[in-house]
Design a protein around this motif. Sequence first.
Motif, PDB file in Angstrom:
ATOM      1  N   SER A   1       0.844  -1.206   0.000  1.00 42.24           N
ATOM      2  CA  SER A   1       0.000   0.000   0.000  1.00 42.24           C
ATOM      3  C   SER A   1       0.878   1.254   0.000  1.00 42.24           C
ATOM      4  CB  SER A   1      -0.961  -0.001   1.187  1.00 42.24           C
ATOM      5  OG  SER A   1      -0.256  -0.219   2.393  1.00 42.24           O
TER       6      SER A   1
ATOM      7  N   ARG B   1       3.018   6.005  -2.668  1.00 43.70           N
ATOM      8  CA  ARG B   1       4.181   6.812  -3.078  1.00 43.70           C
ATOM      9  C   ARG B   1       4.187   7.008  -4.597  1.00 43.70           C
ATOM     10  NH1 ARG B   1       6.299   4.483   1.562  1.00 43.70           N
ATOM     11  NH2 ARG B   1       6.690   2.520   0.536  1.00 43.70           N
TER      12      ARG B   1
ATOM     13  N   GLY C   1       3.589  11.154   8.652  1.00 39.53           N
ATOM     14  CA  GLY C   1       3.614   9.835   9.278  1.00 39.53           C
ATOM     15  C   GLY C   1       2.254   9.395   9.798  1.00 39.53           C
TER      16      GLY C   1
ATOM     17  N   VAL D   1      -3.472   7.367   6.056  1.00 42.64           N
ATOM     18  CA  VAL D   1      -4.357   7.851   5.006  1.00 42.64           C
ATOM     19  C   VAL D   1      -5.769   7.326   5.305  1.00 42.64           C
ATOM     20  CG1 VAL D   1      -4.790   7.409   2.543  1.00 42.64           C
ATOM     21  CG2 VAL D   1      -2.474   7.949   3.341  1.00 42.64           C
TER      22      VAL D   1
ATOM     23  N   ILE E   1      -7.644   4.209   0.877  1.00 44.69           N
ATOM     24  CA  ILE E   1      -6.727   3.074   0.784  1.00 44.69           C
ATOM     25  C   ILE E   1      -7.470   1.823   0.297  1.00 44.69           C
ATOM     26  CG2 ILE E   1      -6.845   2.264   3.193  1.00 44.69           C
ATOM     27  CD1 ILE E   1      -3.584   2.773   1.712  1.00 44.69           C
TER      28      ILE E   1
ATOM     29  N   GLY F   1       1.726  -3.737   4.339  1.00 50.04           N
ATOM     30  CA  GLY F   1       1.280  -2.409   4.791  1.00 50.04           C
ATOM     31  C   GLY F   1      -0.225  -2.228   4.805  1.00 50.04           C
TER      32      GLY F   1
ATOM     33  N   ARG G   1      -3.913  -2.111   8.014  1.00 50.35           N
ATOM     34  CA  ARG G   1      -3.164  -1.605   9.157  1.00 50.35           C
ATOM     35  C   ARG G   1      -4.048  -1.492  10.396  1.00 50.35           C
ATOM     36  NH1 ARG G   1       0.903   0.652   6.211  1.00 50.35           N
ATOM     37  NH2 ARG G   1       2.455   2.041   6.937  1.00 50.35           N
TER      38      ARG G   1
ATOM     39  N   ARG H   1      13.692   7.655   1.681  1.00 48.02           N
ATOM     40  CA  ARG H   1      12.249   7.868   1.753  1.00 48.02           C
ATOM     41  C   ARG H   1      11.993   9.164   2.525  1.00 48.02           C
ATOM     42  NH1 ARG H   1       8.896   2.609   3.449  1.00 48.02           N
ATOM     43  NH2 ARG H   1       7.911   4.206   4.712  1.00 48.02           N
TER      44      ARG H   1
ATOM     45  N   ASP I   1       9.888   9.853   4.634  1.00 50.55           N
ATOM     46  CA  ASP I   1       9.508   9.702   6.050  1.00 50.55           C
ATOM     47  C   ASP I   1      10.548   8.907   6.854  1.00 50.55           C
ATOM     48  OD1 ASP I   1       9.042   7.262   4.906  1.00 50.55           O
ATOM     49  OD2 ASP I   1       6.892   7.210   5.328  1.00 50.55           O
TER      50      ASP I   1
HETATM   51  P1  AMP Z   1       4.562   2.122   4.442  1.00 46.53           P
HETATM   52  O1  AMP Z   1       5.437   2.151   3.236  1.00 46.53           O
HETATM   53  O2  AMP Z   1       3.735   0.867   4.522  1.00 46.53           O
HETATM   54  O3  AMP Z   1       5.307   2.402   5.716  1.00 46.53           O
HETATM   55  O4  AMP Z   1       3.499   3.338   4.271  1.00 46.53           O
HETATM   56  C1  AMP Z   1       3.930   4.676   4.189  1.00 46.53           C
HETATM   57  C2  AMP Z   1       2.763   5.615   4.529  1.00 46.53           C
HETATM   58  O5  AMP Z   1       1.654   5.379   3.631  1.00 46.53           O
HETATM   59  C3  AMP Z   1       2.170   5.408   5.919  1.00 46.53           C
HETATM   60  O6  AMP Z   1       2.892   6.116   6.910  1.00 46.53           O
HETATM   61  C4  AMP Z   1       0.763   5.964   5.718  1.00 46.53           C
HETATM   62  O7  AMP Z   1       0.765   7.379   5.684  1.00 46.53           O
HETATM   63  C5  AMP Z   1       0.404   5.477   4.330  1.00 46.53           C
HETATM   64  N1  AMP Z   1      -0.232   4.136   4.340  1.00 46.53           N
HETATM   65  C6  AMP Z   1       0.286   2.979   3.828  1.00 46.53           C
HETATM   66  N2  AMP Z   1      -0.567   1.945   4.010  1.00 46.53           N
HETATM   67  C7  AMP Z   1      -1.636   2.446   4.670  1.00 46.53           C
HETATM   68  C8  AMP Z   1      -2.846   1.868   5.168  1.00 46.53           C
HETATM   69  N3  AMP Z   1      -3.107   0.546   5.058  1.00 46.53           N
HETATM   70  N4  AMP Z   1      -3.725   2.691   5.791  1.00 46.53           N
HETATM   71  C9  AMP Z   1      -3.479   4.014   5.928  1.00 46.53           C
HETATM   72  N5  AMP Z   1      -2.360   4.615   5.502  1.00 46.53           N
HETATM   73  C10 AMP Z   1      -1.434   3.852   4.864  1.00 46.53           C
END
Ligand code: AMP
Length: 240
Positions: A41, A46, A66, A69, A74, A114, A117, A184, A186
Motif C-alpha cells: 500500500s 508513493r 507519518g 491515510v 486506501i 502495509g 493496518r 524515503r 519519512d
Molecule cells: P509504508 O510504506 O507501509 O510504511 O506506508 C507509508 C505511509 O503510507 C504510511 O505512513 C501511511 O501514511 C500510508 N499508508 C500505507 N498503508 C496504509 C494503510 N493501510 N492505511 C493508511 N495509511 C497507509
Amino acid sequence: MNTKEIRRAARIILVGAPGVGKGTQAERLMKRYPQLSAISSGDLLRESVRKRTQLGLEVESTMKAGSLVPDDMILKLILGELQSKRWVSYQSSITGAFLAEPSKSPDASFILDGFPRTAIQATKLDSLIPINLVVSIITPVNIILSRIASRWVHAPSGRVYNTGFNAPKVEGKDDITGEPLTKRADDDEATWKQRLKKFDETSEPLLEHYERQGVLWTVQGNSSDEITPKLFQEFEARFT
Ligand code: AMP
C-alpha cells in the motif's frame, strides 16, 4: 536460490513496526516462490504522489507527517489492484448483491505489505478476500532505529537496500536498473517515532482480529537474515 512451487493459494499479510523489514521479506518470498506477487500500500501511495495523481496530491502531506491515510482511499486503491490482477472477481448472488469470489489458483498467491493496518481495514478486507496467513514480525525498537538511518530505496520499483547489511552492488545505484537510490521522505527519526506510535496504537486490535481467525503466526529476530529461514519453513509447511 532454489525456487519452490506453491500448491495452495497463499494470501498473506505482513505486519510489523515501520522499518522491521516487511519489504525485504516480501522480496525474498517472491524470489523463492515465483507464483507469489506483492501489493504494497505504501508503494502504491508513493507512486500516486510521484505521478501527482488526484489521490497522490490528497495524501502527500498525511504521509509526510507519518499519519494514516483515510480508510476509504486506501480501500479503493487496494481493491482496484486486486481486481486488475484478477485475484478477486465479483459474482451476483440470488439476492442480486455482489459477492466477492477469490481465485483458488495457486497463481493467485499474494502478499499484502502495509495493508490492512487497522482492525477496520481488516474487517473490510475479510468481505473481499479471506487471508490465510498473517505474519507478525517482531524486532527490538533500538535495532530498527539504527537500521532506518542506513536505508535507501529505488523509488520506481520499491526495492530496499541497507548500507549496513544489504548494500547495493554499486554505491547509491539500484542493482537491476542502475538508477539512483534515494531516501524515503519519512525515514527520519522524528517521523519514524510518529509512525511507530501509530503502529503501536493500531496493531494490537489488528493482530487480535487475525488471532481470532486462527491465521496469526509470529516470528522474532534481530535481522532480516535471521527471520527469513523461519518464514520460509512456515510458508512451506502451509503452502507447498
Ligand atoms: P509504508 O510504506 O507501509 O510504511 O506506508 C507509508 C505511509 O503510507 C504510511 O505512513 C501511511 O501514511 C500510508 N499508508 C500505507 N498503508 C496504509 C494503510 N493501510 N492505511 C493508511 N495509511 C497507509
